[in-house]
Every structure is written in C-alpha cells, then in structure tokens.
Scaffold this motif. Structure first.
Motif, PDB file in Angstrom:
ATOM      1  N   LYS A 101       0.814  -1.221   0.000  1.00  0.00           N
ATOM      2  CA  LYS A 101       0.000   0.000   0.000  1.00  0.00           C
ATOM      3  C   LYS A 101       0.848   1.272   0.000  1.00  0.00           C
ATOM      4  N   ASP A 102       1.906   1.297   0.786  1.00  0.00           N
ATOM      5  CA  ASP A 102       2.642   2.547   0.991  1.00  0.00           C
ATOM      6  C   ASP A 102       4.011   2.575   0.314  1.00  0.00           C
ATOM      7  N   GLN A 103       4.308   1.544  -0.480  1.00  0.00           N
ATOM      8  CA  GLN A 103       5.616   1.500  -1.120  1.00  0.00           C
ATOM      9  C   GLN A 103       5.483   0.879  -2.510  1.00  0.00           C
ATOM     10  N   PRO A 104       5.522   1.698  -3.560  1.00  0.00           N
ATOM     11  CA  PRO A 104       5.406   1.136  -4.910  1.00  0.00           C
ATOM     12  C   PRO A 104       6.504   0.112  -5.190  1.00  0.00           C
ATOM     13  N   GLY A 105       6.128  -0.913  -5.935  1.00  0.00           N
ATOM     14  CA  GLY A 105       7.080  -1.928  -6.345  1.00  0.00           C
ATOM     15  C   GLY A 105       7.730  -1.547  -7.662  1.00  0.00           C
ATOM     16  N   GLU A 106       8.172  -2.548  -8.410  1.00  0.00           N
ATOM     17  CA  GLU A 106       8.837  -2.296  -9.687  1.00  0.00           C
ATOM     18  C   GLU A 106       7.865  -1.648 -10.663  1.00  0.00           C
ATOM     19  N   GLN A 107       8.245  -0.489 -11.199  1.00  0.00           N
ATOM     20  CA  GLN A 107       7.415   0.249 -12.146  1.00  0.00           C
ATOM     21  C   GLN A 107       8.008   0.087 -13.546  1.00  0.00           C
ATOM     22  N   VAL A 108       7.279  -0.604 -14.395  1.00  0.00           N
ATOM     23  CA  VAL A 108       7.758  -0.869 -15.755  1.00  0.00           C
ATOM     24  C   VAL A 108       7.107   0.132 -16.710  1.00  0.00           C
ATOM     25  N   PRO A 109       7.891   0.995 -17.365  1.00  0.00           N
ATOM     26  CA  PRO A 109       7.308   1.942 -18.322  1.00  0.00           C
ATOM     27  C   PRO A 109       6.565   1.201 -19.428  1.00  0.00           C
ATOM     28  N   ILE A 110       5.420   1.727 -19.817  1.00  0.00           N
ATOM     29  CA  ILE A 110       4.652   1.110 -20.897  1.00  0.00           C
ATOM     30  C   ILE A 110       4.535   2.098 -22.051  1.00  0.00           C
TER      31      ILE A 110
END
Length: 260
Positions: free
Chosen positions: A138-147
């Motif tokens: 909830k409070d910590q984004p994981g791996e963000q893959v650009p699309i």
C-alpha cells in the motif's frame, strides 16, 4: 496525488475482492437498469472519503453518487469504484478500480487497478505511464515498468473490443480494417491493453460515461496513445454536460483511422 490514488485503488480492490470471494452477494438494479453491488458501494465510500480528505479543494465526481453528476467543472477528480460490474457479477475477473484527475478537460493522472487480474497501471508525476509489478504494497510502490503503445502494422491490426457491449455497428466498423487478431476485454482494461502495446486500437460505439474512461484514457495518453471522438476524430475532452461521452476510438498513433 499518484501515491494517494494508487493506495486508495489498492485498498478498494481489497474490499472488492472480499465480496467477490464470498459464496454469494446481492445484485440490485440502479435507475438506469445497470447492476450495482455492495462491492461498488464499499469501494466508492472508501475512495470518496480518502480523496476528500487528501484533496478537499478539488471537486469529486463519482459514479455511485448521483448528486455529483450535476456539477459543471473542468478540473476535478473522477471515480468509477468498480468498472465492469457485469464482469464482477459473472465472476469473469475483467473489472477495475478507476481513479483519475482531470485538469482543464484533460485527464492528466489515472490509476487503473484490476484486482482479480493482479494488474496495476498508473501515470507518474511527469505524465509517463507504468505498469507496477506485484505484490502491491500500500505505501511503497514496487517495480514500475514503463509502458508504451505499439508501432502498428496497418496490414494486420490487433483490436480489442468490449466483452459485454459488442454490437453489430462495432463489428461493421472493425471490418473496415485489416485485422490480424481481435480480443475481448471488460472495463477500462481495454485502454490498458492499447497502452501496453497488447492491442493497437479500441473503438467504442456505445454509451459510456466519463468515469468509465478517464483513468484508462490518462494511462493511454501517458503511454503515447490517443483518444478521439468517433464521428470526427476531434480531441476527446472531459467535463461535458452530465459527464456523458460520445462514441470514441482509443488507439496507437500509427493506426490509419477510417472515417465513419
């Protein structure tokens, strides 16, 4: 804003999945005969409260609160707490939580969360769109893959169309293109499939409301995609009277659109 919208979408998804996983749940009909469940209402209450607390100065429009539909605004937050209720009721999994921020008629921020599919899409502060890989904290984004949208081949396009709202007019329009493959999906996932390059375009010749499209549209634009009115290919804007949409086409820019 992205952090708040993301967290609220995840929390709403948890509430929705609790009800989705129950042996049974009640389905009622709204005044327009569309279905509504306890999941729609629980998710709406959670999101509306969270947005009002975080952004009290920004008007809120949400599907489940009809008293918000009469506003005349160009900058606002807009929510569909459970997009694809028919998919939810039939336990098909193609439903989403949609939260968007519209500024001067343009959807700048959007979160689309498909809890049953485990897919989460949103726009970052710089406007780029990403798909986050789970597990979702909830409070910590994981791996963000650009699309990014596809580079379409107009000799054989990938088309995505509605699972619950296909009609002959849509099929006739799609038939005017050279189509390599066609897939069906529910809810705003269709926008996300175009945004990730899994499809090249998505035509919609049917009634939709701005809360159905704003979040997915923001993600699509953040991935380099386009959204236009069907009849004249004019720019698609938000804050229209009653928040009703015209027919539209969502697509990767290389698609050679056919004039209706």
């Amino acid at each position: 804003m992205t952090d708040v919208m993301r967290r609220l979408a995840l929390e709403a998804g948890d509430r929705i999945m609790e009800i989705y996983s129950a042996p049974d749940f009640e389905v009622r009909a709204k005044s327009d005969s569309s279905p509504v469940t306890a999941a729609d209402e629980a998710a709406d209450a959670l999101i509306a409260e969270g947005l009002a607390e975080a952004f009290p100065q920004i008007p809120l429009v949400t599907e489940e609160q009809s008293d918000t539909h009469g506003q005349s605004v160009g900058t606002f937050l807009i929510v569909d707490p459970l997009d694809g209720t028919k998919e939810f009721v039939q336990r098909r999994g193609d439903f989403t939580v949609n939260i968007a921020f519209v500024q001067d008629g343009v959807p700048l921020r959007g979160v689309v969360y498909a809890p049953a599919k485990g897919r989460l899409f949103y726009t970052l502060g710089d406007g780029r769109a990403v798909e986050e890989k789970g597990p979702f904290e909830k409070d910590q984004p994981g791996e963000q893959v650009p699309i990014t949208v596809s580079v379409p081949d107009n000799r054989g396009l990938m088309v995505v169309a509605s699972k619950s709202h296909r009609d002959q007019a849509t099929d006739d329009y799609i038939a005017r293109y050279a189509v390599r493959d066609m897939t069906s999906a529910g809810s705003s996932l269709k926008f996300c499939l175009v945004a990730t390059g899994e499809a090249d375009f998505y035509p919609r010749l049917g009634r939709t409301m701005e809360w159905d499209t704003a979040a997915g549209d923001a993600v699509l634009r953040g991935a380099g995609g386009c959204m236009v009115r069907f009849e004249d290919h004019a720019p698609f804007t938000y804050g229209k009277p009653g928040f009703e949409n015209p027919f539209f086409i969502a697509y990767a820019p290389g698609v050679l659109l056919v004039t209706p």
